[in-house]
Design an enzyme around this catalytic site. Structure first.
Site, PDB file in Angstrom:
ATOM      1  N   HIS A 295       0.764  -1.306  -0.067  1.00  0.00           N
ATOM      2  CA  HIS A 295       0.026  -0.062  -0.044  1.00  0.00           C
ATOM      3  C   HIS A 295       0.957   1.364  -0.163  1.00  0.00           C
ATOM      4  O   HIS A 295       0.243   2.408  -0.261  1.00  0.00           O
ATOM      5  CB  HIS A 295      -0.905   0.083   1.213  1.00  0.00           C
ATOM      6  CG  HIS A 295      -2.044   1.019   1.382  1.00  0.00           C
ATOM      7  ND1 HIS A 295      -1.658   2.423   1.145  1.00  0.00           N
ATOM      8  CD2 HIS A 295      -3.250   0.926   1.469  1.00  0.00           C
ATOM      9  CE1 HIS A 295      -2.892   3.030   1.222  1.00  0.00           C
ATOM     10  NE2 HIS A 295      -3.860   2.133   1.461  1.00  0.00           N
ATOM     11  N   CYS A 296       2.270   1.084   0.314  1.00  0.00           N
ATOM     12  CA  CYS A 296       2.838   2.411   0.307  1.00  0.00           C
ATOM     13  C   CYS A 296       3.886   2.642  -0.620  1.00  0.00           C
ATOM     14  O   CYS A 296       3.791   3.725  -1.370  1.00  0.00           O
ATOM     15  CB  CYS A 296       3.948   2.143   1.819  1.00  0.00           C
ATOM     16  SG  CYS A 296       2.785   2.041   3.192  1.00  0.00           S
ATOM     17  N   ILE A 297       4.923   1.902  -0.910  1.00  0.00           N
ATOM     18  CA  ILE A 297       6.276   2.292  -1.822  1.00  0.00           C
ATOM     19  C   ILE A 297       5.808   2.324  -3.080  1.00  0.00           C
ATOM     20  O   ILE A 297       5.934   3.473  -3.827  1.00  0.00           O
ATOM     21  CB  ILE A 297       7.205   1.100  -1.774  1.00  0.00           C
ATOM     22  CG1 ILE A 297       7.534   0.869  -0.321  1.00  0.00           C
ATOM     23  CG2 ILE A 297       8.461   1.652  -2.523  1.00  0.00           C
ATOM     24  CD1 ILE A 297       8.117   2.027   0.605  1.00  0.00           C
TER      25      ILE A 297
ATOM     26  N   ASP B  89       2.789   5.858  -2.500  1.00  0.00           N
ATOM     27  CA  ASP B  89       2.923   7.249  -1.853  1.00  0.00           C
ATOM     28  C   ASP B  89       3.959   8.357  -2.453  1.00  0.00           C
ATOM     29  O   ASP B  89       3.358   9.484  -2.532  1.00  0.00           O
ATOM     30  CB  ASP B  89       3.582   6.867  -0.528  1.00  0.00           C
ATOM     31  CG  ASP B  89       2.916   6.067   0.476  1.00  0.00           C
ATOM     32  OD1 ASP B  89       1.785   5.845   0.064  1.00  0.00           O
ATOM     33  OD2 ASP B  89       3.537   5.726   1.625  1.00  0.00           O
TER      34      ASP B  89
END
Ligand SMILES: NC(=O)c1ccc[n+]([C@@H]2O[C@H](COP(=O)([O-])OP(=O)(O)OC[C@H]3O[C@@H](n4cnc5c(N)ncnc54)[C@H](O)[C@@H]3O)[C@@H](O)[C@H]2O)c1
Length: 448
Positions: free
Chosen positions: A285-287, A290
């Site tokens: 969900h991040c790298i 974001d």
């Protein structure tokens, strides 16, 4: 600061110290639920808010829907008063509210803040003076001040204001990024320092006191934007460095050099180098997401974030690169992908976790299907895989038997439960995208 305001600040701090503060956590997902358990473990009475009725029901009957969170952990928290609800009117009874809802990208790769907006609009009518509201969802710098604050103030019928500067009266708003590393057993969650930036000094102080009760170190920064940008810097650093090793891996393969041996040697340097590892593409969900929050915001300032875009280009292409390696491996056996039987090992975006979001395995399965392969997968964490925002697979887990029937086995996620020697022994061809077969010598292995 007026005397009344000072005493209400002291009162909330005292409640936090005495573990009498009621903590509401909005979003009972991979971030919010573990956080709820941390506060509960410190004897706070925690209420979990979620719009997903099935999650609320599961939690309230002492169950869990996240593999690494056992039902017993929920039941233990229930003994300290933990319960879940979908009823936002209960926000009114909370002393502190922490928002942990998703911040994905939309179909145009732009920030989708609909969950944050939806949450803030829903809680705004129920917030009250002296309450602390903290946003934890990863987002671009400016979100707390430019989006959350106006929505809170505009949606509150009593005309409540967010406290600024050293004002003590009003609702206190802060941003504190989540730094969880799912599956990482080496750093305990409370040992990860917690960065906190408040809209006013009281918000910073209250958020510092609240998080200080569960984290060993709180790092105060001067504004929510600094805290928002800190999280993005951390993830962009990771994204760019992964892209660097993914590119160098491709060069090393052409040069006949083992990139993993190079990284292992380089990381013996005791300063100035941190090891990152190549793989089949970014997931989670991040790298993968974001950095694009910042690229989007940068455009408002007439600025192009070229590192982010280049890293994105390299990382997004990795599933295609590993498919090319499969093509070459099959070609050596005079086979094509079209008509071959391929087993994909591991769907999760990283080892030993039950999270599929943005996983490169989903792209790889789709690319294989598009090319006419007959695909199967094995992943102990996913008995089935259906449809998501970006994929429609509708497949069922295949047992790890009779591997010789497949033209190739592709290791996409290196779960520790796999017996890699046995896999190499049984398979006709192994495409290893994670260096999971290190130490095993076999001409069947293509490491990429
Ligand atoms: N998962 C991670 O490892 C990780 C690490 C660091 C930061 N983050 C960030 O934390 C945030 C949350 O991520 P996550 O992985 O926990 O997401 P998640 O999808 O696992 O959980 C989010 C939860 O919020 C709920 N929700 C959505 N809208 C809601 C609303 N209006 N009201 C109440 N509940 C609502 C969903 O039903 C879901 O249960 C994201 O911004 C993410 O970027 C995640």
């Amino acid at each position: 600061m007026s005397t009344a305001a000072t005493s209400s600040l002291a009162e909330l701090k005292q409640k936090i110290e005495a573990r009498e503060a009621r903590v509401g956590i909005v979003g009972m997902g991979y971030v919010g639920l573990p956080l709820a358990l941390l506060f509960s473990g410190e004897k706070f009475t925690v209420t979990g808010f979620d719009i997903a009725q099935d999650k609320v029901a599961t939690l309230n009957r002492g169950g869990s829907y996240i593999v690494r969170i056992l039902p017993e952990m929920i039941q233990q928290a229930q003994k300290s008063g933990f319960r879940a609800t979908a009823d936002y009117s209960e926000i009114d009874r909370m002393d502190a509210v922490i928002i942990c809802v998703p911040t994905p990208l939309d179909d145009f790769h732009e920030p989708d803040l609909s969950y944050v907006k939806g949450t803030v609009e829903a809680i705004a009518p129920h917030v009250h003076n002296g309450q602390l509201i903290v946003l934890e969802s990863t987002t671009y710098p400016g979100t707390t001040e430019e989006l959350v604050v106006p929505l809170l103030e505009g949606g509150n019928p009593a005309g409540l204001k967010v406290a600024r500067g050293d004002e003590a009266s009003g609702v206190h708003v802060a941003f504190s990024p989540e730094r969880e590393d799912p599956g990482n057993e080496t750093v305990a969650r409370h040992d990860i320092p917690k960065v906190v930036g408040g809209c006013g000094s009281v918000a910073s102080e209250l958020a510092g006191a609240l998080y200080g009760s569960i984290f060993h170190r709180v790092v105060p920064v001067s504004s929510p934007a600094i805290a928002e940008m800190t999280k993005l810097l951390e993830n962009i650093y990771r994204c760019v460095n992964i892209a660097l090793v993914n590119e160098l891996k491709q060069l090393c393969m052409r040069m006949g050099i083992d990139i993993h041996e190079v990284i292992d040697a380089a990381k013996t340097k005791p300063f100035g180098f941190q090891a990152f590892y190549p793989g089949p593409g970014l997931g989670g969900h991040c790298i993968p997401i974001d950095p694009f929050y910042l690229s989007w915001k940068a455009r408002q300032f007439d600025f192009r974030t070229r590192f982010i875009e280049l890293a994105g280009e390299i990382n997004i292409n990795m599933p295609r690169f590993v498919i090319e390696q499969l093509t070459e491996g099959l070609n050596r056996e005079r086979k094509s992908i079209n008509g071959s039987k391929i087993l994909v090992l591991g769907l999760a975006y990283k080892r030993d976790i039950d999270d599929l979001r943005e996983s490169p395995s989903l792209t790889i399965l789709e690319l294989l299907r598009e090319r006419g392969a007959s695909v199967a997968y094995n992943d102990p964490y996913f008995p089935t895989v259906g449809q998501g925002r970006h994929y429609a697979l509708n497949m069922t887990n295949t047992p790890l038997t009779n591997l010789g029937q497949y033209d190739a086995v592709m290791i996409v996620t290196d779960h520790t439960t796999y017996d890699y020697r046995k896999i190499v022994d049984e398979a006709q061809l192994v495409i290893d995208t994670r260096n999971a077969t290190r130490g095993i010598e076999s001409s069947k292995i293509v490491r990429c």
